[in-house]
Design an enzyme around this catalytic site. Sequence first.
Site, PDB file in Angstrom:
ATOM      1  N   ARG A   1     -10.705  -4.759  -7.792  1.00 26.69           N
ATOM      2  CA  ARG A   1     -11.751  -5.028  -7.142  1.00 26.69           C
ATOM      3  C   ARG A   1     -12.711  -3.960  -7.602  1.00 26.69           C
ATOM      4  O   ARG A   1     -14.120  -4.264  -7.568  1.00 26.69           O
ATOM      5  CB  ARG A   1     -11.728  -4.788  -5.777  1.00 26.69           C
ATOM      6  CG  ARG A   1     -12.844  -5.027  -4.738  1.00 26.69           C
ATOM      7  CD  ARG A   1     -12.899  -5.245  -3.247  1.00 26.69           C
ATOM      8  NE  ARG A   1     -12.536  -3.930  -2.732  1.00 26.69           N
ATOM      9  CZ  ARG A   1     -12.200  -3.648  -1.524  1.00 26.69           C
ATOM     10  NH1 ARG A   1     -11.893  -4.822  -0.775  1.00 26.69           N
ATOM     11  NH2 ARG A   1     -12.169  -2.528  -0.978  1.00 26.69           N
TER      12      ARG A   1
ATOM     13  N   SER B   1       0.817  -1.241  -0.092  1.00 25.93           N
ATOM     14  CA  SER B   1      -0.128   0.074  -0.019  1.00 25.93           C
ATOM     15  C   SER B   1       0.822   1.138   0.124  1.00 25.93           C
ATOM     16  O   SER B   1       0.487   2.179   0.223  1.00 25.93           O
ATOM     17  CB  SER B   1      -0.883   0.106   1.221  1.00 25.93           C
ATOM     18  OG  SER B   1      -0.054   0.215   2.495  1.00 25.93           O
TER      19      SER B   1
ATOM     20  N   ARG C   1       1.790  -2.129  12.799  1.00 22.37           N
ATOM     21  CA  ARG C   1       2.881  -2.988  12.583  1.00 22.37           C
ATOM     22  C   ARG C   1       3.041  -3.660  11.185  1.00 22.37           C
ATOM     23  O   ARG C   1       2.841  -4.836  11.087  1.00 22.37           O
ATOM     24  CB  ARG C   1       2.750  -4.247  13.376  1.00 22.37           C
ATOM     25  CG  ARG C   1       2.903  -3.870  15.011  1.00 22.37           C
ATOM     26  CD  ARG C   1       2.586  -5.079  16.176  1.00 22.37           C
ATOM     27  NE  ARG C   1       3.602  -6.126  15.702  1.00 22.37           N
ATOM     28  CZ  ARG C   1       5.012  -5.938  16.301  1.00 22.37           C
ATOM     29  NH1 ARG C   1       5.019  -5.231  17.096  1.00 22.37           N
ATOM     30  NH2 ARG C   1       5.794  -6.992  16.420  1.00 22.37           N
TER      31      ARG C   1
ATOM     32  N   THR D   1      -5.187   3.614  19.189  1.00 23.85           N
ATOM     33  CA  THR D   1      -5.970   3.694  20.606  1.00 23.85           C
ATOM     34  C   THR D   1      -5.403   4.414  21.729  1.00 23.85           C
ATOM     35  O   THR D   1      -5.909   4.895  22.871  1.00 23.85           O
ATOM     36  CB  THR D   1      -6.539   2.378  21.003  1.00 23.85           C
ATOM     37  OG1 THR D   1      -5.089   1.548  21.034  1.00 23.85           O
ATOM     38  CG2 THR D   1      -7.323   1.501  20.045  1.00 23.85           C
TER      39      THR D   1
ATOM     40  N   TYR E   1      -1.027 -14.968   2.007  1.00 19.33           N
ATOM     41  CA  TYR E   1      -2.024 -13.776   1.745  1.00 19.33           C
ATOM     42  C   TYR E   1      -3.054 -14.366   0.777  1.00 19.33           C
ATOM     43  O   TYR E   1      -2.695 -15.272  -0.112  1.00 19.33           O
ATOM     44  CB  TYR E   1      -1.317 -12.724   0.820  1.00 19.33           C
ATOM     45  CG  TYR E   1      -1.945 -11.429   0.655  1.00 19.33           C
ATOM     46  CD1 TYR E   1      -1.491 -10.614   1.736  1.00 19.33           C
ATOM     47  CD2 TYR E   1      -2.897 -11.255  -0.153  1.00 19.33           C
ATOM     48  CE1 TYR E   1      -2.081  -9.559   1.588  1.00 19.33           C
ATOM     49  CE2 TYR E   1      -3.315  -9.983   0.126  1.00 19.33           C
ATOM     50  CZ  TYR E   1      -3.131  -8.994   0.856  1.00 19.33           C
ATOM     51  OH  TYR E   1      -3.341  -7.601   0.685  1.00 19.33           O
TER      52      TYR E   1
END
Lengths: 634, 667
Positions: free
Chosen positions: A491, A280, A293, A346, A554
């Site tokens: 997609r 990405s 991570r 968070t 994956y």
Amino acid sequence: MASNSNSSERQRIAQQRLRVITGHLLKREDPVADSGVTGTHCKAEAAGSNEAKKGTVPKKRQEIMKWNGWGYSDSKFLFNKKGQAEFTGKRYRLSGMILPSLKDWFENTFGANVKQHKSPATPSLNASALPAPNLNDAFLQDLKATGIPFSHEADDRVFRAHGHCLHEIFALREGRGFQRVPDMVTWPSCHNDVVKIVELACKHNVCVIPFGGGTSVTGALECPPEETRCIVSLDTSQMNRILWIDEKNLVARVEAGIIGQDLERLLNEGGYCTGHEPDSMEFSSLGGWVATRASGMKKNIYGNIEDLVVNIKVVTPRGVMEKSCQGPRMSTGPDIHHFILGSEGTLGVVTEVTMKIRPIPEYQKYGSVVFPNFEAGVACLREVARQRCAPASIRLMDNEQFQFGHALKPQVSSIFTNFVEGLKKFYITKFKGFDTNQLCVATLLFEGDRDKVLQHEKQVYDIAAKFGGLAAGEDNGQRGYILTFVIAYLRDLGLEYYVVAESFETSVPWDRVLDLCRNVKERIVRECKERGVQFQPLTSCRVTQTYDAGACIYFYFAFNYRGLAEPVHTYEQVERAARDEILANGGSLSHHHGVGKLRKEWMKESVSNVGLGMLRSVKDYVDPDNIFGNRNLL
Amino acid sequence: MASTTLYSQRDPMLKKRDGFEDILEERRNSSDLKYALRCYAPVLYKGLTPCKANMLKNIVLQSDHVHYVINQVSQESGEAPDIIHEEASVILEEMAHRLTISTVRFFAFALTKAFKTIFQHVCVNEEGIQRLQQAIQEHPVVLLPSHRSYMDFLLMSYILYTYDLALPVIAAGMDFMGMKIIGEMLRMSGAFFIRRSFAGDKLYWAVFSEYVKTMLRNGFAPIEFFLEGTRSRTCKSLTPKLGLLNIVMEPFLKGEVFDVHLVPISISYERILEESLYARELLGVPKPKESTSGLLKARRILSENYGSIHVYFGQPVSIRSLAQGKVNRSKHNLVPRHIPRKPTKETQSFVNDTAYRIVRLQENNMVLKPWVLMVSILLQNPEGLELSSLAEQTLWLRGLAQTYGAFLDWPDHAPSAKVVLSSLALHRDLACVSRGRVSLVLGEPQCSVSSEEAVFNRAVSLLSCASYRNQILHVFVRPALLAVAMGNAASSKKDEVYNCFSFLRKMFSDEFILCPGDTVQDFEEACYLLGKSGSVQMLQQNIVVTDRGQSTLSFLTGLLEPYLQGYQVVCQYFCEESCDSLTEKRYIPAVRSFAVKLILAGNLRCYEVLSSDMQKNVLSALLRMGAVTKVKIADQVTLRVNKLAVNSLEDTLGGRLPTQKAVLARL
């Protein structure tokens, strides 16, 4: 890619150049009119000039990126009037090319019909359907006083209400929108801006959700529907400078909002790179990598994000947390970085990171190997890992993905290439007896100095040969990696024709790789059947990373949803079952995508009650009022 | 995955059962030789790793599991690993099958000849065969036939060959291997041999389990074994043995295969070849050792008529769907899968439940002949019945059995008298008609024999008859337990009846197929069935017998009477006769002679307690309930009796003592 010297002179010049070029670059494109966006830029402590600094990502992202799909607005797959597939735009190697076999593959694999069965998206965002922002006036007043830009326009808010999960994109395309979206967006330009925003948020009890590249696939960016406070999306995209480069220690201090491609490009200009290349990287940000991570394609040389960071600065409701030195390793109790790595927004906002850098490798070479079947391929990768000689990247695609890769071959211009392709195919299938419905391909990327790369290459090919692998050329390998970036665009094409698709990943010990792949694929097929999916689903997997003790797997999963009342619900049930299957087969909850909200339910099972309690107590201490209230992870 | 493959056990009648085809019919009309030599090309498992029977051995010996255990044993014993490896290889050599098609063809030929002589029909449900064929393609399959006769496994292979299905490999007891030539022939028709006991022999277990698992994982062939472990001499299902089931489940639980399908198969014989042999065996005449010459002597059976056989291939049961929500497979994530470990509690209880479930499925699909109904009535009327009255009662019982879901093979459109008569003809050595009265033939009335011998002869006949009655027990056992409980309970209060029921169920759980832990379900099922037959009425707090229910309840109570009495007699023995030095070995003969004494004295009319099967079951019930304990002294196992406890169990069984402690949290 070649560079022949590493002399300090060269570096000095490079650094100088970097500064100059950075200055020029930052002046580049800035097509965004600041309409609706108020405030002035931060005057922070930076090495270079601050004037009109801009990365690839503008504040108004929707002006260059799709509001309801992946990536740049100008780049997409479509079936043209002749019914041939093509990829539009100019940004990628594949851009502007015709892909003659994609249509057949698409129709045959999914039972889709490009002419007859279309499921087009809502053309534009219906802003009026969006609930009015629930603003906290006191907070707004104080924020205005700081001069940090913000917006509460509908398209800005919606853009930051989602990541790229199937259900999110599907909802956008259908024009259904989301139950809850951020009430406002703010764009800090530096660490101090973030400190101010978080202080104000605490003071006025406002919920803050950090937003980096927006590429999350775990539902991490979704606003909790039950949140009644004002939700502020903290967009880090304008914190995108390299603050300094330390060539003696080979580290760079970078603002956490920088996205992968900008970071790499800027470092490259000085002759450096981080080597961190998640799929990405065009859009994802440094802060996002830390918060989830992340793992990069070339981790075999450069390491994953946790190996790459030397120092992290993070703004929490309790204050700023940072280590006091840059020692390369410390024994000072549990590593506090690891509270932040994977914290998924968070605990606070990562604002600056000191990160390792490396000189750009002198030589790069792609490669590929064909194996008679997936089992042989996995055995080979295992051996490569055992001998610890994995190239920068090594990936093994299963047969479905090999076929799919074929379908994405652009039109060949010369008869000669066609002829050569035919010969190759003949050699592999007829002469070597490989079954085209069984064989699978490993793609390789080697990096380093030339001699070593060639030596390394030989070593890997020798191992491959032991497992029946045949070298299949650089082109095939390179194409595999180019496809990495465009695959995400596919997609959206599927969604135009009743096909839903998603990917998910896991990590698993070596001895379980084959069992897990087989069982998960089979589970998906069965679940689809049981849930009334009318067409055979596509399930495919690849081994994308090798480790000493296991591998990262994956999965791709897609099906034609024609005839289903609630395709997304069905899809989610199947994905859930697939995750159960992964866990039952010894796979992890996630290798690099993270937990978000999508996989929260399995956290207890994954890290034990006590483990979860530890994480919870950290959250309770750092953020007692749940200011960072995205409710991920826990 | 939704468990759509399982049907409700509550009301088996709801599920339509398949029809049967007689496979002998075609054989009678065409060449046997041609049949034996025809082209055989079965459908195989889609994930099959093709390999020869011999290669299997190498795979097993080279497996991580066997390696690990070899090293472990070598470290413990101090022997060199090579020697242990050699041992493993010998074990495997002794065990392994050598499935060859030519032997199968030979059997196909020989068995056809034999079957045509001794059986009228061999009926198979072809829909079951189709389901099996599909299952074989999709998943590794485990065939689980019921076990009543030596014939069972040859018959199975015969049927599969006939339908062009993959031939199974069959776990067989070592005793077969002792038979000259035949042992080797069985081996070549797919049998592999396991020692009867190898408790504690790690190496044997490792080689054996790895051998089975390897065949399962590779999809070499369907695996066949008998859940009951041995032939049931009494014709009621034996409580399942879990060893092999544990083994075949492991590849699924460890994720090595996606799923495994279990196929329950019910083989019902109208007359069992070993009929009187079994009765004698149960009475202590030792079982003849399997030998080829013995088999040849048994040729005389070729001249008799054994009626028909029904083989019902049940719906394949997916282990995956059974395990859904019951077993956490990720338990295996933290230890390498080749290291042998004791199954967890969770797994054990899952395997146990599955085993019971399969045995119940076998029971439910057992085809029952009219004779089974008749003999159940005759046994309750030892002095005999008028033929017409027998016919009438048989019809009544047929109705009841059907209400309870029995799978009856009652000839269509035949008058009941004719059905009764033809059944009597087939079983003329067990029952006779004289002057319109039907009675059981109880031992040859010879005056020359001693009174003890007379008892023995009577017992042989009675046990043979009981073995037919036993075939239908599974239909009635739950309502019958409830009927007895209602008789024993102090009042008609539901919870008191439940207490009694639960006690009886516990007492008889070695005798009948009653899955541990299913007490509440069983109770509800029993209530439902008795209600369905209109025998009881369920009120808010009470269970009340209806007027027309009296006869049903008394029949059901009568059905269990031999068991109630038998158990009490054994208890009585323990209280009155046993001493501290009673060894386990002496137990059976001692009880037997105690019972014979009672019978001769005219104090006992129940002969079934002479059956060693019942005696063993009582002992294990008493051991389970802690009234008797085993103590090992020197190399003898002796039985320590808690006479107080045994006495109170005896009285509770007889309804003379109220059942203690309330256990009905869920009612």
